[in-house]
Enzyme design. Structure first.
Site, PDB file in Angstrom:
ATOM      1  N   SER A   1      -2.609   9.289   1.748  1.00 34.77           N
ATOM      2  CA  SER A   1      -1.646   8.437   2.431  1.00 34.77           C
ATOM      3  C   SER A   1      -1.413   8.877   3.877  1.00 34.77           C
ATOM      4  CB  SER A   1      -0.311   8.470   1.690  1.00 34.77           C
ATOM      5  OG  SER A   1      -0.473   7.981   0.379  1.00 34.77           O
TER       6      SER A   1
ATOM      7  N   HIS B   1       6.490   7.693  -2.372  1.00 32.95           N
ATOM      8  CA  HIS B   1       5.739   8.473  -3.356  1.00 32.95           C
ATOM      9  C   HIS B   1       6.601   9.525  -4.048  1.00 32.95           C
ATOM     10  CE1 HIS B   1       1.833   6.687  -2.844  1.00 32.95           C
ATOM     11  NE2 HIS B   1       1.974   6.756  -1.522  1.00 32.95           N
TER      12      HIS B   1
END
Length: 178
Positions: free
Chosen positions: A17, A125
């Site tokens: 990410s 997340h």
């Protein structure tokens, strides 16, 4: 589910990410002394850039540009504001450790007013059960102009365990039945 079906031996899943805002909205502001809203303070930067590393970066900058710099903060801003620094081994070798540590600090320690991670991707997340360690921060993982502009090219792996994913699946099934 597809990965688990085809590869039942896989027990850990992770993302790769971006870290948007790390450079322009965080580190750049700290280097300029605009650190009032952050846990990281300008005065702590020597923990990440000890004097020896600062001097080595100033020498590398001189070798690359011919300019004699005396102010570390402005020199680092100049280096990281250019998309070319990522292609200079003298810079990358000196910046990898401190930038990785600062990105990890940003992801794990900087919080918004609600106590959630300041970085929106980290908030998503970590709020969904992922874990992250310093080893999951990847230096020069996104050397694109955008990646450098947003995060000094840094990216992070958020790690999800198989057990956590199973719990999520059961929760989602319950919600769908409800």
């Amino acid at each position: 589910e597809l990965i688990r079906k085809d590869h039942p031996e896989v027990k850990v899943f992770s993302t790769l990410s971006p870290i948007p805002g790390f450079w322009e909205h965080y580190l750049l502001r700290i280097l300029r002394g605009d650190d009032a809203t952050f846990a990281m303070k300008h005065s702590r930067l020597p923990e990440f850039f000890p004097v020896r590393r600062q001097l080595e970066l100033l020498r590398a900058h001189h070798a690359c540009t011919g300019q004699t710099a005396t102010n570390f903060d402005s020199t680092l801003i100049e280096i990281l504001s250019s998309a070319d620094w990522i292609n200079e081994p003298r810079y990358t070798s000196l910046l990898e450790k401190p930038l990785t540590s600062l990105a990890y600090f940003y992801i794990t320690k900087e919080e918004n007013r609600r106590g959630k991670p300041l970085n929106p991707v980290a908030a998503f997340h970590l709020g969904n059960g992922a874990r992250v360690s310093r080893a999951n921060v990847n230096f020069a993982a996104n050397p694109s102009p955008r990646g450098l502009r947003e995060s000094c090219g840094m990216m992070v792996n958020y790690v999800y365990s198989h057990t956590w994913l199973q719990q999520l699946g059961r929760t989602m099934q319950s919600l769908l039945k409800w």
